[in-house]
Design a protein around this motif. Structure first.
Motif, PDB file in Angstrom:
ATOM      1  N   PHE A 155     -10.967   7.506  -0.254  1.00 18.34           N
ATOM      2  CA  PHE A 155      -9.671   6.897  -0.527  1.00 18.34           C
ATOM      3  C   PHE A 155      -8.706   7.941  -1.085  1.00 18.34           C
ATOM      4  O   PHE A 155      -9.089   8.772  -1.904  1.00 18.34           O
ATOM      5  N   LEU A 158      -2.182   3.710 -10.415  1.00 17.82           N
ATOM      6  CA  LEU A 158      -2.591   4.419  -9.208  1.00 17.82           C
ATOM      7  C   LEU A 158      -2.698   3.403  -8.083  1.00 17.82           C
ATOM      8  O   LEU A 158      -3.305   2.348  -8.273  1.00 17.82           O
ATOM      9  N   THR A 159      -2.111   3.699  -6.959  1.00 15.58           N
ATOM     10  CA  THR A 159      -2.192   2.831  -5.796  1.00 15.58           C
ATOM     11  C   THR A 159      -3.090   3.475  -4.758  1.00 15.58           C
ATOM     12  O   THR A 159      -2.894   4.642  -4.406  1.00 15.58           O
ATOM     13  N   PHE A 160      -4.050   2.709  -4.273  1.00 13.04           N
ATOM     14  CA  PHE A 160      -5.054   3.222  -3.347  1.00 13.04           C
ATOM     15  C   PHE A 160      -4.767   2.756  -1.930  1.00 13.04           C
ATOM     16  O   PHE A 160      -4.274   1.659  -1.703  1.00 13.04           O
ATOM     17  N   GLY A 161      -5.128   3.613  -0.979  1.00 14.85           N
ATOM     18  CA  GLY A 161      -5.096   3.219   0.409  1.00 14.85           C
ATOM     19  C   GLY A 161      -6.324   2.401   0.761  1.00 14.85           C
ATOM     20  O   GLY A 161      -7.158   2.103  -0.095  1.00 14.85           O
ATOM     21  N   GLN A 162      -6.431   2.047   2.037  1.00 13.47           N
ATOM     22  CA  GLN A 162      -7.531   1.192   2.471  1.00 13.47           C
ATOM     23  C   GLN A 162      -8.814   1.973   2.709  1.00 13.47           C
ATOM     24  O   GLN A 162      -9.879   1.381   2.842  1.00 13.47           O
ATOM     25  N   PRO A 190       0.196   7.998  -7.676  1.00 14.26           N
ATOM     26  CA  PRO A 190       0.696   7.368  -8.890  1.00 14.26           C
ATOM     27  C   PRO A 190       2.122   6.885  -8.718  1.00 14.26           C
ATOM     28  O   PRO A 190       2.860   7.343  -7.847  1.00 14.26           O
ATOM     29  N   GLN A 223      -4.442  12.021  -5.257  1.00  7.32           N
ATOM     30  CA  GLN A 223      -5.857  12.142  -5.594  1.00  7.32           C
ATOM     31  C   GLN A 223      -6.719  11.592  -4.461  1.00  7.32           C
ATOM     32  O   GLN A 223      -6.313  10.678  -3.743  1.00  7.32           O
ATOM     33  N   GLN A 279       0.833  -1.176   0.000  1.00  8.46           N
ATOM     34  CA  GLN A 279       0.000   0.000   0.000  1.00  8.46           C
ATOM     35  C   GLN A 279       0.875   1.235   0.000  1.00  8.46           C
ATOM     36  O   GLN A 279       1.706   1.441   0.869  1.00  8.46           O
TER      37      GLN A 279
END
Lengths: 115, 115
Positions: free
Chosen positions: B88, B103-107, B92, B33, B2
């Protein structure tokens, strides 16, 4: 407005079945993505595609494959489903990136349950 | 892994109060974002802040970015019951790196606004 359509809202399958999840977009976007979303784990990238017939593995590609024969359609394929593939699957699109990784447009998701 | 992690995991407030959610990330970014997700639906982009910006506003939303601390916050002012959703942050991959384009998303933070 961008429209990203996922073929099914809910799916129930049995272990070992083959599943196609389809995603269609109407905005001529080059980039398309498949994420899965699980409680406590957030969104994880499975595969993405920069353009027709191009594909790149994401963070968790095992057990999945993809197909991008036409620009507007990106399919996620589960060759032989297992219970650990029960999840919400989200498709997303984005126009060609000019270097700034711009925003994604998401479909409404497909909740897949594998029994 | 993450990239972005939100805090708190859940937030419960009364209508009219402000809601603040935080996001921390690990590597250098050129933008960050924020997205919103209503229960069981896809994500919707809210706001993008670039690495050379410190604060950005959009309606009742205010986003800050502190690149020295690798953190961002999302403030929703005068919250409404309709703001109830998951929020969220997403970051990038860096240009030239293997994660570029993703794009990497958090929880996520689950926000509940009580009428």
């Amino acid at each position: 407005d961008v429209k990203v359509t996922q073929s099914s809202r809910y799916l129930v399958k049995r272990t070992g079945e083959k599943v196609f999840l389809e995603c269609v977009q109407d905005m001529d976007h080059e980039n398309m993505f498949w994420y899965r979303q699980d409680p406590g784990l957030g969104l994880r990238l499975i595969y993405f595609s920069y353009d027709v017939k191009m594909k790149e593995k994401g963070d968790i590609p095992e057990g999945y494959s993809v197909s991008r024969e036409k620009k507007e359609r990106f399919s996620l394929i589960l060759e032989s489903t297992s219970t650990n593939q029960t999840s919400m699957y989200l498709c997303a699109t984005r126009p060609r990136v000019s270097g700034a990784n711009e925003k994604l447009f998401f479909g409404s998701g497909t909740q897949l349950s594998v029994l | 892994s993450q990239q972005g992690e939100e805090d708190p995991q859940a937030l419960s407030i009364q209508e009219g109060e402000n809601a603040t959610m935080n996001c921390s990330y690990k590597t250098s970014i050129n933008n960050l974002q924020w997205y919103r997700q209503n229960s069981g639906r896809g994500l919707v982009h809210l706001i993008l802040i670039r690495s050379n910006e410190r604060e950005k506003h959009s309606g009742r939303l205010r986003v800050t970015l502190d690149t020295s601390k690798k953190s961002s916050s999302l403030l929703i002012t005068a919250s409404r019951a309709a703001d109830t959703a998951s929020y969220f942050c997403a970051t990038p991959g860096v240009a030239g790196g293997t994660s570029y384009g993703k794009l990497t998303f958090g929880q996520g933070t689950i926000l509940t606004v009580h009428p």
